[in-house]
Structure formats: C-alpha cells, structure tokens
Design a protein around this motif. Structure first.
Motif, PDB file in Angstrom:
ATOM      1  N   SER A  83      34.775  79.296  48.792  1.00  0.00           N
ATOM      2  CA  SER A  83      35.541  78.944  49.986  1.00  0.00           C
ATOM      3  C   SER A  83      34.874  79.481  51.246  1.00  0.00           C
ATOM      4  N   ASN A  84      35.295  78.952  52.376  1.00  0.00           N
ATOM      5  CA  ASN A  84      34.746  79.375  53.667  1.00  0.00           C
ATOM      6  C   ASN A  84      35.168  80.791  54.038  1.00  0.00           C
ATOM      7  N   LYS A  85      36.168  81.338  53.324  1.00  0.00           N
ATOM      8  CA  LYS A  85      36.627  82.698  53.610  1.00  0.00           C
ATOM      9  C   LYS A  85      35.699  83.759  53.015  1.00  0.00           C
ATOM     10  N   ASN A  86      34.766  83.308  52.173  1.00  0.00           N
ATOM     11  CA  ASN A  86      33.808  84.225  51.551  1.00  0.00           C
ATOM     12  C   ASN A  86      32.516  84.212  52.369  1.00  0.00           C
ATOM     13  N   ASN A  87      32.118  85.371  52.851  1.00  0.00           N
ATOM     14  CA  ASN A  87      30.960  85.463  53.757  1.00  0.00           C
ATOM     15  C   ASN A  87      29.627  85.657  53.037  1.00  0.00           C
ATOM     16  N   LYS A  88      29.646  85.726  51.710  1.00  0.00           N
ATOM     17  CA  LYS A  88      28.389  85.912  50.978  1.00  0.00           C
ATOM     18  C   LYS A  88      27.539  84.644  51.035  1.00  0.00           C
ATOM     19  N   THR A  89      26.247  84.785  50.792  1.00  0.00           N
ATOM     20  CA  THR A  89      25.350  83.629  50.780  1.00  0.00           C
ATOM     21  C   THR A  89      25.641  82.755  49.569  1.00  0.00           C
ATOM     22  N   TYR A  90      25.150  81.518  49.622  1.00  0.00           N
ATOM     23  CA  TYR A  90      25.361  80.593  48.498  1.00  0.00           C
ATOM     24  C   TYR A  90      24.747  81.159  47.219  1.00  0.00           C
TER      25      TYR A  90
ATOM     26  N   LEU B 138      28.443  73.347  42.673  1.00  0.00           N
ATOM     27  CA  LEU B 138      28.168  72.455  43.792  1.00  0.00           C
ATOM     28  C   LEU B 138      29.398  71.604  44.131  1.00  0.00           C
ATOM     29  N   ILE B 139      30.075  71.090  43.119  1.00  0.00           N
ATOM     30  CA  ILE B 139      31.288  70.302  43.325  1.00  0.00           C
ATOM     31  C   ILE B 139      32.341  71.141  44.051  1.00  0.00           C
ATOM     32  N   SER B 140      32.482  72.377  43.643  1.00  0.00           N
ATOM     33  CA  SER B 140      33.454  73.260  44.279  1.00  0.00           C
ATOM     34  C   SER B 140      33.108  73.490  45.744  1.00  0.00           C
ATOM     35  N   ARG B 141      31.818  73.658  46.017  1.00  0.00           N
ATOM     36  CA  ARG B 141      31.398  73.862  47.407  1.00  0.00           C
ATOM     37  C   ARG B 141      31.694  72.632  48.251  1.00  0.00           C
ATOM     38  N   ILE B 142      31.429  71.460  47.698  1.00  0.00           N
ATOM     39  CA  ILE B 142      31.694  70.212  48.430  1.00  0.00           C
ATOM     40  C   ILE B 142      33.188  70.053  48.705  1.00  0.00           C
ATOM     41  N   CYS B 143      34.007  70.303  47.682  1.00  0.00           N
ATOM     42  CA  CYS B 143      35.458  70.171  47.851  1.00  0.00           C
ATOM     43  C   CYS B 143      35.973  71.158  48.886  1.00  0.00           C
ATOM     44  N   ASN B 144      35.435  72.373  48.898  1.00  0.00           N
ATOM     45  CA  ASN B 144      35.852  73.378  49.874  1.00  0.00           C
ATOM     46  C   ASN B 144      35.515  72.962  51.302  1.00  0.00           C
ATOM     47  N   SER B 145      34.449  72.191  51.456  1.00  0.00           N
ATOM     48  CA  SER B 145      34.039  71.783  52.805  1.00  0.00           C
ATOM     49  C   SER B 145      35.027  70.831  53.438  1.00  0.00           C
TER      50      SER B 145
ATOM     51  N   VAL C  14      49.850  82.088  56.427  1.00  0.00           N
ATOM     52  CA  VAL C  14      48.400  82.047  56.221  1.00  0.00           C
ATOM     53  C   VAL C  14      47.817  83.432  56.000  1.00  0.00           C
ATOM     54  N   ASN C  15      48.508  84.479  56.435  1.00  0.00           N
ATOM     55  CA  ASN C  15      47.984  85.834  56.277  1.00  0.00           C
ATOM     56  C   ASN C  15      48.670  86.592  55.151  1.00  0.00           C
ATOM     57  N   SER C  16      49.360  85.871  54.266  1.00  0.00           N
ATOM     58  CA  SER C  16      50.005  86.534  53.142  1.00  0.00           C
ATOM     59  C   SER C  16      48.956  86.916  52.103  1.00  0.00           C
ATOM     60  N   VAL C  17      49.346  87.781  51.153  1.00  0.00           N
ATOM     61  CA  VAL C  17      48.407  88.243  50.127  1.00  0.00           C
ATOM     62  C   VAL C  17      47.874  87.080  49.306  1.00  0.00           C
ATOM     63  N   THR C  18      48.772  86.156  48.909  1.00  0.00           N
ATOM     64  CA  THR C  18      48.355  85.060  48.055  1.00  0.00           C
ATOM     65  C   THR C  18      47.497  84.037  48.784  1.00  0.00           C
ATOM     66  N   ALA C  19      47.476  84.073  50.110  1.00  0.00           N
ATOM     67  CA  ALA C  19      46.678  83.119  50.873  1.00  0.00           C
ATOM     68  C   ALA C  19      45.314  83.679  51.241  1.00  0.00           C
ATOM     69  N   SER C  20      45.009  84.901  50.824  1.00  0.00           N
ATOM     70  CA  SER C  20      43.792  85.572  51.230  1.00  0.00           C
ATOM     71  C   SER C  20      42.728  85.507  50.127  1.00  0.00           C
ATOM     72  N   TYR C  21      41.444  85.616  50.547  1.00  0.00           N
ATOM     73  CA  TYR C  21      40.343  85.670  49.588  1.00  0.00           C
ATOM     74  C   TYR C  21      40.363  87.008  48.865  1.00  0.00           C
ATOM     75  N   ARG C  22      40.150  86.965  47.552  1.00  0.00           N
ATOM     76  CA  ARG C  22      40.074  88.188  46.757  1.00  0.00           C
ATOM     77  C   ARG C  22      38.754  88.197  46.009  1.00  0.00           C
ATOM     78  N   SER C  23      38.106  89.337  45.984  1.00  0.00           N
ATOM     79  CA  SER C  23      36.828  89.452  45.274  1.00  0.00           C
ATOM     80  C   SER C  23      37.019  89.861  43.813  1.00  0.00           C
ATOM     81  N   ASP C  24      38.245  90.245  43.444  1.00  0.00           N
ATOM     82  CA  ASP C  24      38.480  90.774  42.099  1.00  0.00           C
ATOM     83  C   ASP C  24      39.184  89.776  41.174  1.00  0.00           C
ATOM     84  N   LEU C  25      39.107  88.481  41.487  1.00  0.00           N
ATOM     85  CA  LEU C  25      39.799  87.496  40.664  1.00  0.00           C
ATOM     86  C   LEU C  25      39.334  87.467  39.209  1.00  0.00           C
ATOM     87  N   PRO C  26      38.042  87.647  38.900  1.00  0.00           N
ATOM     88  CA  PRO C  26      37.653  87.685  37.482  1.00  0.00           C
ATOM     89  C   PRO C  26      38.337  88.814  36.728  1.00  0.00           C
ATOM     90  N   GLU C  27      38.409  89.984  37.361  1.00  0.00           N
ATOM     91  CA  GLU C  27      39.081  91.111  36.705  1.00  0.00           C
ATOM     92  C   GLU C  27      40.562  90.814  36.496  1.00  0.00           C
TER      93      GLU C  27
END
Length: 346
Positions: A274-281, A337-344, A217-230
């Motif tokens: 995902s719930n791993k992202n602490n930013k507001t909606y 919105l669909i993504s947020r619901i699925c993540n929940s 669960v703490n591997s690199v591929t299992a972690s949230y990344r903010s640079d995925l678009p790049e």
C-alpha cells in the motif's frame, strides 16, 4: 422490558477519542435497560477523553472511571474485567455508540435461550460523510447448532464474528476460566472469542443491529501495520488451540484454518504494497517472499481446498481468490505486482 434484570457490566476502553466519547457514554447511560455497571478505562489518553468520562461519574453513580498508563485496548479491557460485577459483560469502543434498546435486547435473548453468549448478526457502519450502512456480520447461521460448527464455519472459515463490541458475555465464564485479551495484538477480539467459546455451552444470535461503528481514517484498524505476519501466525496458533481442544473431525477444521491463514497473508501482502508503506519496492517484495517461504504458510497454500470468506464486497472476494490462485501456483512475484497495481487505484 424483561421481568428479570441482572446486572450488566459495560467496559469501555478510552484512548484519544475526546470528539466521540460523549456520544458513546450517552448511548450507554441512556439505555432502556438500567441495571448497568459502567466501567470506563482511560488508557492514558493524551486528550480530554478521561476528563469527559469523569464528568459522567459525578452525575451517574453507575459510572466508574479508571485511569491507567497507556497499554492498548486489550490492557484496558482486562483492567475493566477485573472489577466487573455484572452477571453479563459487554464491551464498547469509545468512538462507537449503542442503539437505545441494545442491552435490553441482548439480555432478553440470553435469558430466554439460557445462552452464555449473544452475538448480534449485524451492525451499522457510519462514514465520515454521515451516511450509514447496515452490514451483516454473518449470514446463513440458522442451520448451525453447536459452538464448534459456529467457530469452524463462521469465525474461522468465513472470517466473521470476530468483534467483541456489543456482544453479551456471561461474566463467570470469563473469570472462572481466566479468559483475557492478549496484549499487543490488533486481532485481540478473535482470540478472546475463541477462548471464551472454548468454555461456553450455548450461544445465540440476535437478528438485529445493536452497534454503530465510526469508520475513522486514523483508527487502529485503518492504519498500516508492519507486524501483520506475526499477527496472522498468532491467530493461526489460537485457531489450532481451539481445534485441538474442541473438534473431533479435523478435516473440515483444517481446511477452514488454512483458508483463514491464506486470507490473512494476502491481507499482509496488500497492506505491505500500500501507499502507506514507505519502504522501497525491493524491500517490500523481499519481505513478502520471506513470509511466503515460511513452512506454515507454504503448508496452508499447498492445500487445494479453499473456503471463500464472507465479505460484503464481491470485488475483494475476487481479488483474494485471484491472489490465492497465483500464490498457490507459485506465481508469487506476479501476485506482488498485482497487489501493487490494485493499490495504485485505491
């Protein structure tokens, strides 16, 4: 055992895996194939993983340990490549382990079919509860004859065969063409494979598992990344480089390239919500809209044709298809919105 036994370099990047590294190194030194050049690169690991690796170098002359400042897995693998002396090179992550005949089977295949690269078509996924599941990396490849078809139809169109772990590479192709892992990207494996295959002539597929992969669960591929678009756009550029250099018929290749970028953007949206992202909606939504409004992203989603990935979860395939349909038809807010619901529910 094959009569010919060329030297094989095994490069192992090490970082923060003191609880796993013994099993990894044991699986290498105890291979049925003995002519090995084992290079363990301690990438500034803060735990005792580097010390454990040194223990093996003291009792097995095939084991060499390099200690360097932390620079990531790509940097560590590149260090290992610089001193690799084998006719072939194989990479293993330090929290995974090989089956006992893995290297022998890979080398046997390479020699028999005179291949520049041998890819296993499956691996064993090992979960925290100890359960193991064999997972196919890519099916239905028997009809694929050329490297171009393999890259377009499997790596790009289906999003498979990205992993470098337990893949056998001809070392002189790497060194003669300065093929390296890009530093700073989590998708370094696919970039390496694209560059290697641009310079290779023959590939083979091994129809058996060679590798056991720990799902931590703490591997690199299992972690949230903010640079995925790049990262998604970087992969898109590397895919275009391969197509420009190697592909005659661009129509099929462009459909595959756009399908891959769309899936990677959907992955970005999913992780952003995902719930791993602490930013507001609102912050998440604004960032997603900014990515979806990028010219290259719009270009990809404007294409009607779409190739479904080969994933082992039908639910994920349906989800990606729904998200793609919503975005392509300009229901971007609904897709978020669909993504947020699925993540929940995850």
């Amino acid at each position: 055992m094959i009569s010919e036994s060329p030297l094989v370099s095994v490069v192992v990047p090490v970082y923060n895996t003191e609880h796993y590294i013994r099993k990894c190194i044991d699986s290498i030194v105890n291979q049925s194939y003995k002519n090995l050049d084992i290079i363990i690169v301690n990438d500034g690991s803060p735990d005792k993983a580097g010390e454990i690796a040194e223990e093996y170098s003291e009792i097995d002359k095939r084991v060499k340990v390099i200690h360097k400042k932390n620079g990531g897995a790509s940097s560590a693998r590149n260090y290992g490549l610089e001193i690799a002396k084998g006719k072939y090179t194989c990479f293993i992550d330090s929290d995974d382990w090989l089956n006992s005949d893995a290297i022998n089977n890979l080398v046997t295949k390479a020699i028999k079919e005179k291949s520049d690269i041998v890819m296993p078509d499956r691996f064993n996924k090992v979960f925290l509860n100890g359960k193991t599941r064999e997972e196919l990396l890519f099916p239905h490849y028997e009809e694929i004859q050329s490297i171009e078809d393999f890259v377009i139809d499997i790596i790009i169109a289906k999003g498979r065969a990205w992993r470098v772990s337990s893949v056998l590479y001809k070392t002189d192709i790497i060194k003669n063409n300065n093929v390296k892992f890009p530093v700073g990207y989590t998708a370094e494996d696919v970039v390496f494979n694209l560059e290697f295959l641009s310079n290779a002539s023959k590939f083979s597929v091994l129809k058996e598992s060679t590798l056991n992969v720990n799902k931590r669960v703490n591997s690199v591929t299992a972690s949230y990344r903010s640079d995925l678009p790049e990262i998604a756009l970087f992969i898109d550029e590397k895919v275009e480089d391969f197509i420009s250099l190697n592909v005659v018929n661009r129509d099929r290749a462009n459909i595959a390239k756009d399908s891959l970028l769309r899936r990677n953007v959907i992955l970005f949206i999913t992780l952003e919500m995902s719930n791993k992202n602490n930013k507001t909606y609102a912050e998440r939504s604004n960032r997603i809209h900014s990515v979806l409004n990028m010219t290259r992203v719009n270009e990809a989603f404007n294409r009607k044709e779409y190739i479904q990935p080969y994933w082992n979860s039908k639910l994920k395939i349906y989800y990606a298809g729904l998200m793609d349909c919503l975005i392509r038809n300009n229901f971007k807010a609904t897709s978020i919105l669909i993504s947020r619901i699925c993540n929940s529910f995850v």
